[in-house]
Design an enzyme around this catalytic site. Structure first.
Site, mmCIF file in Angstrom:
data_model
loop_
_atom_site.group_PDB
_atom_site.id
_atom_site.type_symbol
_atom_site.label_atom_id
_atom_site.label_comp_id
_atom_site.label_asym_id
_atom_site.label_seq_id
_atom_site.Cartn_x
_atom_site.Cartn_y
_atom_site.Cartn_z
ATOM 1 N N ASP A 16 10.927 -8.116 8.126
ATOM 2 C CA ASP A 16 10.477 -7.449 6.876
ATOM 3 C C ASP A 16 9.713 -6.156 7.181
ATOM 4 O O ASP A 16 9.066 -5.980 8.411
ATOM 5 C CB ASP A 16 9.085 -8.388 6.613
ATOM 6 C CG ASP A 16 8.510 -7.848 5.242
ATOM 7 O OD1 ASP A 16 7.875 -8.886 4.641
ATOM 8 O OD2 ASP A 16 8.580 -6.852 4.999
ATOM 9 N N ASP A 37 13.326 -5.210 1.481
ATOM 10 C CA ASP A 37 12.969 -4.963 2.693
ATOM 11 C C ASP A 37 13.027 -6.193 3.655
ATOM 12 O O ASP A 37 12.349 -6.092 4.711
ATOM 13 C CB ASP A 37 11.588 -4.315 2.603
ATOM 14 C CG ASP A 37 10.514 -5.160 2.598
ATOM 15 O OD1 ASP A 37 10.546 -6.113 1.800
ATOM 16 O OD2 ASP A 37 9.434 -4.819 3.024
ATOM 17 N N GLU A 38 13.423 -7.270 3.074
ATOM 18 C CA GLU A 38 13.219 -8.498 3.623
ATOM 19 C C GLU A 38 14.283 -9.408 3.769
ATOM 20 O O GLU A 38 15.275 -9.424 2.995
ATOM 21 C CB GLU A 38 12.128 -9.293 2.821
ATOM 22 C CG GLU A 38 10.991 -9.954 3.323
ATOM 23 C CD GLU A 38 10.141 -10.710 2.414
ATOM 24 O OE1 GLU A 38 9.904 -11.834 2.499
ATOM 25 O OE2 GLU A 38 9.933 -10.011 1.458
HETATM 26 P P1 TTP Z 1 6.218 -6.119 0.749
HETATM 27 O O1 TTP Z 1 7.112 -6.444 1.854
HETATM 28 O O2 TTP Z 1 5.621 -7.391 0.247
HETATM 29 O O3 TTP Z 1 5.049 -5.147 1.170
HETATM 30 P P2 TTP Z 1 5.243 -3.918 2.220
HETATM 31 O O4 TTP Z 1 6.604 -3.875 2.711
HETATM 32 O O5 TTP Z 1 4.975 -2.813 1.257
HETATM 33 O O6 TTP Z 1 4.251 -4.298 3.095
HETATM 34 P P3 TTP Z 1 4.022 -5.176 4.462
HETATM 35 O O7 TTP Z 1 4.053 -4.258 5.747
HETATM 36 O O8 TTP Z 1 2.895 -5.881 4.315
HETATM 37 O O9 TTP Z 1 5.487 -5.972 4.676
HETATM 38 O O10 TTP Z 1 7.096 -5.574 -0.512
HETATM 39 C C1 TTP Z 1 8.184 -4.848 -0.004
HETATM 40 C C2 TTP Z 1 8.169 -3.648 -1.068
HETATM 41 O O11 TTP Z 1 8.267 -4.267 -2.310
HETATM 42 C C3 TTP Z 1 7.013 -2.843 -1.028
HETATM 43 O O12 TTP Z 1 6.972 -1.574 -0.316
HETATM 44 C C4 TTP Z 1 6.902 -2.580 -2.425
HETATM 45 C C5 TTP Z 1 7.452 -3.366 -3.235
HETATM 46 N N1 TTP Z 1 6.631 -4.312 -3.682
HETATM 47 C C6 TTP Z 1 6.190 -4.094 -5.372
HETATM 48 O O13 TTP Z 1 6.925 -3.197 -5.913
HETATM 49 N N2 TTP Z 1 5.188 -4.770 -5.920
HETATM 50 C C7 TTP Z 1 4.535 -5.639 -5.120
HETATM 51 O O14 TTP Z 1 3.623 -6.322 -5.770
HETATM 52 C C8 TTP Z 1 4.729 -5.935 -3.722
HETATM 53 C C9 TTP Z 1 4.247 -7.024 -3.289
HETATM 54 C C10 TTP Z 1 5.802 -5.327 -3.201
HETATM 55 MG MG MG Z 2 7.453 -5.502 3.718
#
Ligand code: TTP
Ligand code: MG
Length: 352
Positions: free
Chosen positions: A8, A102-103
């Site tokens: 992630d 991203d995952e």
């Molecule tokens: P996530 O992996 O949930 O969050 P992140 O990568 O920003 O942070 P973390 O370090 O905690 O993993 O989500 C990935 C991307 O998806 C995030 O950068 C933006 C998008 N996203 C949204 O657009 N809306 C949302 O509510 C969430 C949770 C994510």
């Molecule tokens: Mg993330």
């Protein structure tokens, strides 16, 4: 025993913006549309120190962190980075299940890379991401998808957590139930009322009583509470739905106003459906979010798409408004992925 890696990216959209714009590096930033009514997509870790979070209304975020810089979304760039990311994964295994941009889950059980060490594979992948994309990722390594996902969160950002099979029983005990994917704040509160806060609590709780509280979802919860998850890594997951939604510039009340927004949304939906035109539509749905942020959905099974039905579903959803104004309207199609018939497969056979 399987070896699953969950990767992630750290604050993905925000990290891409910090990479591409040095001026954002040392300040709290969030990514989103900077309108009075919009919500943030995500924010960097500096902004998180102020309590700013994904999906938070911009107004609230700016109250918590007045110096927050809200950077516009560049979806095309994130999509391109995501493609590069998937290419890196493919060097290590083809057993990849992307969950979002991203995952992804990677099943490296049968991989010979890095002498078969999942820990080393995860390290190599994170290093490649850093070297080639100038971004950081976190990884979880565990015997199944559920545990790998929990594990990738343990050492965030830019960290890695390995949960070997022999440590699962111990690790899972104190895991808070709200960390289990699928247990949202409402369910967590319901469980907390019964004194259920951790997996250990569920392990000791009566399965029958849990069924009364949660219905059939209780079976999965019990499985997860013991650290079990038999779901395979699914390569090439087919799309199961197409959707379009819009947060309105101003809250609205009347059916006529909503219907006019719905007409615009239909055009977007048809455009998106067009890209996967061979899919069969099996469900239609409407989502309304009200001014108090609560939402409702109305769905119906169908055998083919029917525009008029959307308007009927809208009427039905509006009966649940209870004088609340509407802040967001969404429409959804459930689809059955296109599968080649045997005849077509035969026709597609290469000529010998
Ligand atoms: P996530 O992996 O949930 O969050 P992140 O990568 O920003 O942070 P973390 O370090 O905690 O993993 O989500 C990935 C991307 O998806 C995030 O950068 C933006 C998008 N996203 C949204 O657009 N809306 C949302 O509510 C969430 C949770 C994510
Ligand atoms: Mg993330």
């Amino acid at each position: 025993m399987r070896k699953i890696i969950h990767i992630d990216m750290d604050c993905f959209y925000a990290a891409v913006e910090m990479r591409d714009h040095h001026k954002y590096r040392d300040q709290p930033i969030a990514v989103g549309f900077d309108g009075p009514r919009s919500v943030l997509c995500t924010c960097n870790y500096l902004a998180r120190q102020f309590g700013v979070r994904s999906a938070m209304p911009v107004i609230q975020a700016k109250k918590l962190c007045p110096q927050l810089c809200v950077v516009p979304v560049r979806m095309e760039v994130y999509k391109a980075v995501s493609k590069q990311l998937m290419e890196i994964f493919k060097r290590y295994t083809l057993q990849i299940e992307p969950l979002s941009l991203d995952e992804a889950y990677l099943d490296v059980t049968d991989s010979n890379m890095c002498n078969g060490s999942a820990t080393l594979i995860a390290q190599h992948i994170r290093q490649a991401i850093f070297d080639e994309l100038q971004l950081t990722a976190s990884a979880g390594v565990a015997p199944n998808k559920f545990l790998a996902k929990i594990a990738s969160d343990e050492q965030k950002p830019n960290g890695q957590f390995v949960l070997p099979p022999e440590q699962v029983a111990q690790f899972i005990q104190q895991l808070p139930l709200k960390k289990i994917p699928g247990i949202g704040p409402k369910t967590a509160a319901k469980l907390a009322k019964q004194g259920l806060l951790s997996c250990a609590d569920v392990q000791q709780f009566s399965a029958d009583k849990l069924h009364v509280i949660m219905g059939n979802a209780s079976y999965t919860l019990i499985e997860r509470s013991f650290g079990r998850d038999t779901r395979p890594v699914i390569v090439d997951r087919q799309r199961k739905s197409v959707a379009a939604e819009t947060t309105l510039a101003q809250d609205i009340v009347s059916y006529q106003q909503c219907a006019s927004v719905l007409t615009d949304l239909l055009a977007t939906l048809y455009r998106r459906l067009g890209k996967i035109s061979k899919s069969k539509v099996i469900k239609q749905g409407i989502k309304l979010k009200f001014a108090d942020f609560n939402q409702t959905t109305v769905e119906m099974s169908v055998t083919a798409i029917n525009d008029a039905l959307f308007f009927d579903l809208l009427k039905k959803a509006l009966t649940r408004a209870n004088h609340r104004k509407v802040r967001l309207i969404g429409i959804m199609l459930g689809i059955q992925p296109y599968v080649n018939t045997l005849k077509e497969q035969q026709l597609n056979l290469p000529l010998k």
